[in-house]
Design a protein around this motif. Structure first.
Motif, PDB file in Angstrom:
ATOM      1  N   ALA A   1       0.824  -1.212   0.000  1.00 57.25           N
ATOM      2  CA  ALA A   1       0.000   0.000   0.000  1.00 57.25           C
ATOM      3  C   ALA A   1       0.855   1.257   0.000  1.00 57.25           C
ATOM      4  O   ALA A   1       0.591   2.207  -0.750  1.00 57.25           O
ATOM      5  CB  ALA A   1      -0.934  -0.007   1.210  1.00 57.25           C
ATOM      6  N   MET A   2       1.891   1.275   0.824  1.00 56.06           N
ATOM      7  CA  MET A   2       2.738   2.465   0.894  1.00 56.06           C
ATOM      8  C   MET A   2       3.517   2.648  -0.403  1.00 56.06           C
ATOM      9  O   MET A   2       3.736   3.779  -0.852  1.00 56.06           O
ATOM     10  CB  MET A   2       3.651   2.371   2.110  1.00 56.06           C
ATOM     11  N   LEU A   3       3.934   1.548  -1.026  1.00 53.18           N
ATOM     12  CA  LEU A   3       4.570   1.641  -2.342  1.00 53.18           C
ATOM     13  C   LEU A   3       3.619   2.282  -3.346  1.00 53.18           C
ATOM     14  O   LEU A   3       4.048   3.026  -4.237  1.00 53.18           O
ATOM     15  CB  LEU A   3       4.977   0.248  -2.815  1.00 53.18           C
ATOM     16  N   ALA A   4       2.327   2.018  -3.187  1.00 63.98           N
ATOM     17  CA  ALA A   4       1.319   2.574  -4.084  1.00 63.98           C
ATOM     18  C   ALA A   4       0.872   3.973  -3.670  1.00 63.98           C
ATOM     19  O   ALA A   4      -0.059   4.526  -4.276  1.00 63.98           O
ATOM     20  CB  ALA A   4       0.100   1.643  -4.131  1.00 63.98           C
ATOM     21  N   GLY A   5       1.496   4.549  -2.641  1.00 68.79           N
ATOM     22  CA  GLY A   5       1.142   5.893  -2.205  1.00 68.79           C
ATOM     23  C   GLY A   5      -0.200   5.966  -1.509  1.00 68.79           C
ATOM     24  O   GLY A   5      -0.842   7.029  -1.479  1.00 68.79           O
TER      25      GLY A   5
END
Length: 466
Positions: A363-367
């Motif tokens: 999720a964090m990689l996807a912003g």
């Protein structure tokens, strides 16, 4: 702002592949005459016959040292033990038996990065179908090529012991003979503690890194407790002196345990690739207020929160649900998972089989701003990697406000959402495992952060003379 339950196609890749397809049609085919072709084949056959006694097919791809090596800009040096192969690479020879649930052979390829998902042109493969429990192999590959590595133990601040303990642990989960289940871990500790450099500080400057949770190395001594297949590695007195990195630490007793990120799918070669990805995540359209990627779980507490999240998401026109059913493949497709997350402002992160889950880092990689329902999913785990203010990058919901997720998230102002999303995107580099052959890469990644923190900690401890 109005939200619709629509699916926007997100192009996660660069335009390089399309350009390659376009221009490849115009390349002139090389024509060889029959005599020259026969000559070439004969020479190749002779060469292979002469070479064959000295080569054997590797189980994994070995990354050579980069042609454009990074320089050590950090104030530490790390020494890598050259362990007997039974403790790491020999385990890979039986890769089909490394996990009782899946064939790990595709996942141990490329030093743990797994199978490439996309070729971005030339040799720059940055996206891989990386397994969630493979961090120890990637960590090993990164440290071996690390610019602050030293080959002189006298000069080392910290000593890395590249034991593939997580892969070993998962291979013997169903071993009922506890002595047999523990034997390789016990041999590893005996070997390392017998080395000259261990005696310098009784192992306090030594580290292990595992791609599984701490629970897999902390078997309960209570015979009445259920046996989940754990071994005793992290309960051995000598290991308590060491620093042990795991993707999930034991929040209450893990004083020598430190959480490191689960690996996601992006392993950039250069800083430019990372910056390009961050810019793409800043500009991508996010039509959904929130999303949930996951499936039901067994057990009263886990089942309750998972069922509630699935119910609320499915009932909302502002939520996108990717329900992971048993035997389904949609949740195992990295681009399918990331697609849901890039279309969402907030991503719900319920505890998985344990407190933590790889989905948080996807999720964090996807912003996408993570929404947590237990402090142990993130806040007590990855202290080296997180801002001091947890509200700057995440949302926490307790039992009271988790019954009205859409209403709670709708109360967050547009300006706050923008600031939180930016905080998440700024965190991506340190949560990412850069490619072991990374070149022109000057952004500290997950391994850099861990090594620097451990070296600082080791320097502060008492060192005994040999």
């Amino acid at each position: 702002m109005a939200y619709n339950k629509k699916h926007v196609k997100i192009n996660l890749w660069s335009d390089t592949e399309e350009k390659e397809k376009k221009y490849s049609r115009n390349r002139e085919t090389l024509k060889l005459t029959i005599p020259s072709l026969l000559l070439f084949c004969s020479i190749s056959l002779i060469f292979l016959i002469l070479l064959s006694p000295f080569t054997s097919p590797p189980q994994t791809t070995s990354f050579a040292a980069s042609s454009l090596p990074r320089t050590c800009d950090q104030d530490f040096t790390v020494y890598v033990y050259d362990l007997p192969k039974e403790f790491n690479t020999d385990l890979l020879q039986n890769c089909r038996q490394l996990n009782i649930y899946t064939d790990m052979c595709p996942h141990v390829a490329n030093n743990g990065l797994g199978q490439p998902l996309h070729r971005g042109g030339g040799d720059s493969e940055t996206w891989f179908a990386t397994h969630q429990f493979i961090a120890e192999m990637i960590f090993h590959a990164r440290v071996e090529n690390h610019p602050c590595r030293t080959w002189e133990p006298n000069d080392a601040d910290i000593f890395y012991v590249p034991f593939y303990g997580g892969l070993y642990a998962s291979s013997v989960f169903r071993e009922y003979n506890l002595t047999k289940r523990d034997e390789l871990a016990v041999r590893l500790v005996d070997y390392v503690s017998g080395q000259r450099w261990w005696r310098r500080s009784n192992g306090r400057d030594h580290l292990l890194a595992f791609g599984r949770t701490a629970w897999d190395f902390m078997r309960s001594s209570d015979e009445a407790s259920p046996d989940f297949g754990a071994n005793i590695l992290m309960q051995m007195p000598r290991v308590v002196n060491m620093s042990v990195l795991t993707v999930e630490r034991q929040p209450w007793k893990g004083d020598n345990q430190f959480g490191i990120p689960y690996p996601s799918y992006f392993h950039p070669y250069t800083s430019a690739e990372m910056v390009t990805w961050q810019e793409k995540m800043r500009s991508v359209e996010r039509p959904h207020l929130f999303s949930f990627v996951g499936g039901p779980r067994k057990g009263l507490e886990k089942a309750a929160i998972r069922d509630e999240l699935i119910r609320q998401c499915a009932g909302s026109s502002r939520c996108e649900l990717l329900k992971c059913e048993s035997g389904g493949s949609r949740c195992h497709d990295p681009m399918n998972v990331l697609g849901v997350m890039t279309r969402s402002r907030f991503c719900l992160q319920a505890p998985g089989d344990s407190f933590t889950r790889r989905s948080t880092f996807d999720a964090m990689l996807a912003g996408c701003i993570p929404v947590f329902f237990s402090p142990h999913t993130m806040y007590t785990q990855y202290m080296w990697y997180l801002p001091d203010d947890k509200r700057s990058y995440s949302v926490f919901m307790d039992e009271k406000n988790s019954t009205q997720i859409e209403q709670e998230l709708s109360r967050i102002s547009e300006n706050e959402v923008i600031q939180m999303k930016e905080a998440v995107i700024e965190m991506i580099p340190k949560m990412t495992y850069a490619h072991p052959n990374a070149t022109n890469y000057d952004l500290p990644d997950a391994v850099d952060i861990a090594l620097e923190a451990l070296a600082k900690q080791a320097k502060a401890k008492v060192v005994y003379s040999l």
